[in-house]
Design a protein around this motif. Structure first.
Motif, PDB file in Angstrom:
ATOM      1  N   GLN A 125       0.859  -1.174   0.000  1.00 37.59           N
ATOM      2  CA  GLN A 125       0.000   0.000   0.000  1.00 37.59           C
ATOM      3  C   GLN A 125       0.899   1.227   0.000  1.00 37.59           C
ATOM      4  OE1 GLN A 125      -2.366   1.689  -1.052  1.00 37.59           O
ATOM      5  NE2 GLN A 125      -4.025   0.737   0.149  1.00 37.59           N
ATOM      6  N   TRP A 163       3.681   0.226   2.961  1.00 35.89           N
ATOM      7  CA  TRP A 163       2.692   0.109   4.018  1.00 35.89           C
ATOM      8  C   TRP A 163       1.920  -1.200   3.871  1.00 35.89           C
ATOM      9  CZ3 TRP A 163       0.514   5.563   2.578  1.00 35.89           C
ATOM     10  CH2 TRP A 163       1.273   6.563   3.222  1.00 35.89           C
ATOM     11  N   ASP A 164       1.336  -1.660   4.969  1.00 35.26           N
ATOM     12  CA  ASP A 164       0.355  -2.736   4.856  1.00 35.26           C
ATOM     13  C   ASP A 164      -0.994  -2.114   4.474  1.00 35.26           C
ATOM     14  OD1 ASP A 164      -1.179  -2.022   7.259  1.00 35.26           O
ATOM     15  OD2 ASP A 164       0.494  -2.837   8.420  1.00 35.26           O
ATOM     16  N   THR A 212      -3.786  -1.902   6.102  1.00 33.26           N
ATOM     17  CA  THR A 212      -4.604  -1.239   7.116  1.00 33.26           C
ATOM     18  C   THR A 212      -4.402   0.271   7.058  1.00 33.26           C
ATOM     19  OG1 THR A 212      -2.922  -1.340   8.868  1.00 33.26           O
ATOM     20  CG2 THR A 212      -4.393  -3.246   8.628  1.00 33.26           C
ATOM     21  N   SER A 225       1.064  -5.347  17.283  1.00 30.10           N
ATOM     22  CA  SER A 225       0.226  -4.604  16.333  1.00 30.10           C
ATOM     23  C   SER A 225       0.608  -4.926  14.893  1.00 30.10           C
ATOM     24  CB  SER A 225       0.331  -3.098  16.595  1.00 30.10           C
ATOM     25  OG  SER A 225       1.642  -2.628  16.365  1.00 30.10           O
ATOM     26  N   LYS A 234      -1.266  -8.119  13.976  1.00 30.30           N
ATOM     27  CA  LYS A 234      -2.682  -7.856  13.727  1.00 30.30           C
ATOM     28  C   LYS A 234      -2.894  -7.184  12.366  1.00 30.30           C
ATOM     29  CE  LYS A 234      -3.978  -7.506  18.607  1.00 30.30           C
ATOM     30  NZ  LYS A 234      -4.440  -6.600  19.689  1.00 30.30           N
ATOM     31  N   ALA A 235      -2.032  -6.220  12.044  1.00 32.87           N
ATOM     32  CA  ALA A 235      -2.151  -5.534  10.754  1.00 32.87           C
ATOM     33  C   ALA A 235      -1.888  -6.487   9.595  1.00 32.87           C
ATOM     34  CB  ALA A 235      -1.186  -4.355  10.706  1.00 32.87           C
ATOM     35  N   THR A 270      -4.917  -8.834   9.017  1.00 31.78           N
ATOM     36  CA  THR A 270      -5.971  -8.134   8.263  1.00 31.78           C
ATOM     37  C   THR A 270      -5.581  -7.986   6.804  1.00 31.78           C
ATOM     38  OG1 THR A 270      -6.638  -6.899  10.233  1.00 31.78           O
ATOM     39  CG2 THR A 270      -7.274  -5.983   8.097  1.00 31.78           C
ATOM     40  N   THR A 271      -4.339  -7.586   6.569  1.00 32.53           N
ATOM     41  CA  THR A 271      -3.860  -7.378   5.204  1.00 32.53           C
ATOM     42  C   THR A 271      -3.842  -8.672   4.414  1.00 32.53           C
ATOM     43  OG1 THR A 271      -2.525  -5.465   5.832  1.00 32.53           O
ATOM     44  CG2 THR A 271      -1.858  -6.640   3.848  1.00 32.53           C
TER      45      THR A 271
END
Length: 304
Positions: free
Chosen positions: A237, A246-247, A249, A287, A290-291, A294-295
């Protein structure tokens, strides 16, 4: 007769593991149990091929063993961030170029020991000018030298039993290649390599507006014009203003569903796509997991 649409193979570059999940016992469990993935691109930030042979061999054996035990396929190994920070095969000192070439040769040896048949990444950068201006092209001597070294590296990779070598185009005039035309020329000039050189473009590189402009067509020109030499892709991202990694999220301009559509429309699919993300070292690991969960779920759905 029309068959069902094939899913696009999706995996993750292990860049996110650096200084965190650094052993295969750790990263294989993260990839399998937390992210639900079975395809990875190894990062040579996790193993330095210049370590003494005994250490390299022990780590390679552990990687091969743990990957097989967990059902993870290691598609390729990329040079990682640490080695990328050096100017590598385009350093102004020829002795440094020689060392960088030897580093890659040892990376090929490590990969072969670990059961990894493909290796790649960006190959080098010329120094900046004193006035800060950027050249439009490499000097002829620099270009000839890197092509010569790529042919030698192809022979070295063949001796190790590798199947493919990658170059990753980057959005900087000091590296090579940074345009579609340059990439095509380079692929033509290394066409006789004993192990074929291929491209692994990155979604945050080909969309870098400060270099290419806001109307350059994003990734589509890379995919349409180079699809015969692209056999892997990095996705991230990003906002098209910097190479963010970026991931998903984080809000940005890359839509996973549109990305999958473009890969299919341009004929790049079913080449594998690898999420490549980087985090500050001080970012807490919980965190990050978790990200990435989701990704990974988002991209798995988009590429299914």
């Amino acid at each position: 007769m029309t068959g069902a649409r094939e899913p696009i193979p999706f995996g993750i570059n292990l860049s996110f593991c650096v200084k965190r999940w650094v052993t295969p016992k750790l990263w294989t469990r993260v990839v399998r149990e937390r992210l639900g993935l079975d395809l990875v691109q190894f990062s040579l930030d996790l193993v330095d091929p210049m370590w003494p042979n005994a250490i390299v061999e022990r780590h390679a054996a552990a990687i091969r063993r743990e990957a097989q035990a967990t059902g993870i396929t290691i598609h390729s190994a990329f040079i990682g961030l640490a080695h990328y920070t050096f100017n590598q095969l385009l350093h102004p000192d020829p002795a440094v170029r020689d060392y960088a070439e030897e580093w890659l040769g040892r990376a090929y040896r490590f990969a072969a020991l670990a059961g990894i048949t493909r290796v790649g990444g960006p190959l080098g950068a010329i120094p900046a000018r004193l006035d800060g201006s950027e050249a439009e092209a490499l000097d002829e001597a620099d270009y000839t030298d890197i092509i010569t070294r790529m042919h030698r590296l192809g022979a070295r990779a063949a001796a190790e039993g590798l199947s493919e070598l990658y170059i990753e185009p980057t959005p900087m005039r000091r590296e090579w290649p940074w345009t579609v035309a340059q990439a095509r020329q380079m692929m033509s000039d290394v066409a006789g390599s004993p192990v074929p050189w291929r491209l692994c473009p990155d979604w945050g590189h080909g969309t870098f507006e400060p270099l290419y402009g806001t109307d350059h067509g994003a990734m589509e020109p890379w995919f349409r014009e180079l699809k015969d030499v692209i056999t892997a892709v990095h996705i991230q991202q990003t906002d098209f203003l910097l190479d963010r990694h970026w991931d998903f999220t984080v809000p940005g301009k890359v839509d996973p569903v549109d990305a999958a559509s473009l890969l299919r429309r341009t004929g790049i699919a079913p080449a594998p796509v690898f999420l490549e993300v980087f985090y500050p070292f001080e970012h807490d690991s919980g965190s990050i997991l978790k990200a990435l969960e989701t990704t990974s779920a988002l991209l798995r759905r988009a590429f299914a």
